[in-house]
Design an enzyme around this catalytic site. Structure first.
Site, PDB file in Angstrom:
ATOM      1  N   ASN A 196       0.847  -1.205   0.000  1.00  0.00           N
ATOM      2  CA  ASN A 196       0.000   0.000   0.000  1.00  0.00           C
ATOM      3  C   ASN A 196       0.878   1.249   0.000  1.00  0.00           C
ATOM      4  O   ASN A 196       2.105   1.148  -0.007  1.00  0.00           O
ATOM      5  CB  ASN A 196      -0.957  -0.028   1.196  1.00  0.00           C
ATOM      6  CG  ASN A 196      -0.202  -0.089   2.510  1.00  0.00           C
ATOM      7  OD1 ASN A 196       0.524   0.824   2.852  1.00  0.00           O
ATOM      8  ND2 ASN A 196      -0.359  -1.198   3.227  1.00  0.00           N
ATOM      9  N   PRO A 240      -3.214 -11.785  10.249  1.00  0.00           N
ATOM     10  CA  PRO A 240      -3.679 -11.535  11.628  1.00  0.00           C
ATOM     11  C   PRO A 240      -3.878 -10.032  11.839  1.00  0.00           C
ATOM     12  O   PRO A 240      -3.120  -9.228  11.301  1.00  0.00           O
ATOM     13  CB  PRO A 240      -2.515 -12.035  12.493  1.00  0.00           C
ATOM     14  CG  PRO A 240      -1.326 -12.082  11.593  1.00  0.00           C
ATOM     15  CD  PRO A 240      -1.840 -12.299  10.198  1.00  0.00           C
ATOM     16  N   ILE A 279      -3.140  -7.451  14.101  1.00  0.00           N
ATOM     17  CA  ILE A 279      -2.186  -7.333  15.219  1.00  0.00           C
ATOM     18  C   ILE A 279      -2.789  -6.495  16.344  1.00  0.00           C
ATOM     19  O   ILE A 279      -2.707  -6.834  17.525  1.00  0.00           O
ATOM     20  CB  ILE A 279      -0.865  -6.699  14.741  1.00  0.00           C
ATOM     21  CG1 ILE A 279      -0.328  -7.450  13.524  1.00  0.00           C
ATOM     22  CG2 ILE A 279       0.165  -6.680  15.864  1.00  0.00           C
ATOM     23  CD1 ILE A 279       0.749  -6.711  12.758  1.00  0.00           C
TER      24      ILE A 279
HETATM   25  O1  C5P Z   1      -9.293  -2.071  10.921  1.00  0.00           O
HETATM   26  P1  C5P Z   1      -8.253  -1.242  10.310  1.00  0.00           P
HETATM   27  O2  C5P Z   1      -7.256  -2.012   9.440  1.00  0.00           O
HETATM   28  O3  C5P Z   1      -8.713  -0.010   9.626  1.00  0.00           O
HETATM   29  O4  C5P Z   1      -7.405  -0.710  11.566  1.00  0.00           O
HETATM   30  C1  C5P Z   1      -6.257   0.041  11.411  1.00  0.00           C
HETATM   31  C2  C5P Z   1      -5.398  -0.150  12.614  1.00  0.00           C
HETATM   32  O5  C5P Z   1      -5.207  -1.528  12.856  1.00  0.00           O
HETATM   33  C3  C5P Z   1      -3.994   0.440  12.461  1.00  0.00           C
HETATM   34  O6  C5P Z   1      -3.565   0.898  13.722  1.00  0.00           O
HETATM   35  C4  C5P Z   1      -3.191  -0.763  11.991  1.00  0.00           C
HETATM   36  O7  C5P Z   1      -1.807  -0.640  12.342  1.00  0.00           O
HETATM   37  C5  C5P Z   1      -3.857  -1.909  12.703  1.00  0.00           C
HETATM   38  N1  C5P Z   1      -3.854  -3.182  11.960  1.00  0.00           N
HETATM   39  C6  C5P Z   1      -3.175  -4.248  12.473  1.00  0.00           C
HETATM   40  N2  C5P Z   1      -3.180  -5.451  11.832  1.00  0.00           N
HETATM   41  C7  C5P Z   1      -3.859  -5.604  10.685  1.00  0.00           C
HETATM   42  C8  C5P Z   1      -4.576  -4.519  10.147  1.00  0.00           C
HETATM   43  C9  C5P Z   1      -4.553  -3.321  10.811  1.00  0.00           C
HETATM   44  O8  C5P Z   1      -2.538  -4.100  13.534  1.00  0.00           O
HETATM   45  N3  C5P Z   1      -3.848  -6.769  10.066  1.00  0.00           N
END
Ligand code: C5P
Length: 401
Positions: free
Chosen positions: A210, A305, A307
């Site tokens: 991205n 996952p 995180i």
């Molecule tokens: O649900 P969304 O992806 O929009 O959430 C964004 C937040 O979740 C960010 O802080 C991003 O670092 C974290 N995130 C994560 N693991 C993922 C996807 C997003 O920790 N697989």
């Protein structure tokens, strides 16, 4: 506005070839809105003229002990008294010995005796001189009396030798200055920051990723380190240089980031997840580059996952968990939904529909939502200023159980 805006920075310049590099420091500090007063030793003037520093700082340069005596001013006392920070660079073996023994024979050494502000020393000299016992003992003495001694860098020297003795580069030096001018409200706190995108391989040449540049996460790591935190930055692929004073761990995939974050999470007081983690990855990675004639037009993806969700599930008491959300509409509702779902203390919502904020840009305009229903719309400011505002909220949340 920078951490240097309006600050009185007194720079003591000594007689080393590295003095010419400090001219660059003075120029940059002045551009960052500091008021820079330069005091030079007689030996320094053999390498760089006072006019050089005066032209770069736009201010009078002090060199002789009795400069200004005719008008009744006392430079050594005034400079020391008014300084917000006193920097000696390059610090020669000679000035180090004089400072360690309280001598007061030049303007630089007398200012040092008067100044009660943070004092920073940047040694630069021949490798053997720096390693010599007298220099090391003098440095120890100075550290014990409150000086911050910034070890010189390793590399090739003007004398032809290679080793430890080079004046540190400005990129590193400025972090020590900034830290000395910042409030230490995160002193000793272990802060984990994630930054950048992740990459999910399709084959050895191609990947899914991205537009995240890592700028926001790197700014957060820098700002936290300046405020005294012990910072671990876990970064996906980014072209940004490693921030000084920060431990950097580079990862590539979401699963690597997951493992790195989980290994650190139990000991962290604050975790800030600024990374744009790939939500999906290809189910299979081709071992060899797929010929374009053979590329399938459909690709099976599997979920990575989450995180942040995992961190929220097992968040220890007292830990502050900060997430980011990149949204193009319904910013507040989406932010609140994610804050609750992921058990966060704070969420920073980016409006990615704006071209001057979010991905890749130097500035950001963030909506902050906290666990207590608090809401703050930050103006369009640099990512470093945004980072400080986020950390202000983190500090406030740590103080409210
Ligand atoms: O649900 P969304 O992806 O929009 O959430 C964004 C937040 O979740 C960010 O802080 C991003 O670092 C974290 N995130 C994560 N693991 C993922 C996807 C997003 O920790 N697989």
């Amino acid at each position: 506005m920078t951490v240097f805006t309006g600050k009185n920075v007194v720079v003591g310049v000594c007689g080393s070839i590295a003095a010419f590099k400090v001219a660059g420091w003075v120029s940059t500090l002045t551009k960052m809105e500091a008021l820079v007063d330069v005091a030079m030793t007689p030996a320094a003037e053999r390498f760089v003229t006072p006019l050089t520093f005066a032209s770069l700082s736009g201010r009078k340069v002090y060199s002789a002990m009795f400069d200004g005596a005719a008008d009744g001013s006392m430079a050594h006392i005034d400079l020391g008294r008014e300084a917000d920070i006193f920097v000696v660079a390059p610090a020669t073996a000679d000035i180090i010995a004089k400072l360690a023994h309280g001598m007061a024979d030049t303007l630089v050494t007398t200012v040092a005796l008067v100044a009660r502000c943070p004092k920073l020393l940047f040694p630069a000299m021949n490798v053997q001189m720096f390693a010599s016992l007298p220099v090391q003992e003098n440095l120890k003495k100075l550290r014990e009396s409150g000086w911050t001694v910034v070890a010189p860098a390793s590399g090739s020297m003007a004398c032809g030798e290679v080793g430890k003795g080079r004046l540190v580069e400005w990129q590193d030096a400025q972090e020590y200055l900034a830290a000395a001018l910042s409030r230490q409200d995160l002193a000793g706190m272990r802060v984990v920051v994630t930054a950048g995108p992740t990459r999910e391989a399709i084959d050895p040449a191609r990947f899914l990723s991205n537009r995240s540049s890592g700028k926001m996460g790197y700014a957060l790591a820098t700002a936290a380190a300046r405020r005294g935190a012990v910072v671990m930055l876990i970064s996906g692929p980014s072209s940004l240089p490693a921030p000084p004073l920060v431990t950097l761990k580079r990862v590539e995939t979401a699963r690597e980031m997951h493992d790195a974050v989980m290994a650190e999470s139990a000991h962290a007081g604050v975790i800030i997840k600024a990374a744009a983690v790939s939500d999906y990855r290809p189910e299979n990675i081709a071992p060899h580059k797929v010929k374009k004639e053979n590329i399938e037009t459909e690709m099976r993806l599997v979920q990575n996952p989450d995180i942040l969700f995992a961190l929220g599930e097992k968040k220890p008491k007292g830990q502050i968990l900060v997430g980011f959300a990149a949204e193009s509409r319904n910013l507040e509702a989406e932010g609140r939904r994610k804050l609750t779902k992921k058990n966060l203390d704070l969420i920073c919502v980016n409006d990615i529909s704006a071209s001057d904020a979010g991905f890749e840009s130097e500035t950001n305009r963030i909506l902050l939502l906290d666990r207590d229903g608090g809401e703050e719309r930050l103006p369009l400011i640099s990512k470093l200023e945004t980072a400080d505002r986020i950390l202000d909220r983190v500090v406030a949340l740590r103080c409210t159980p």
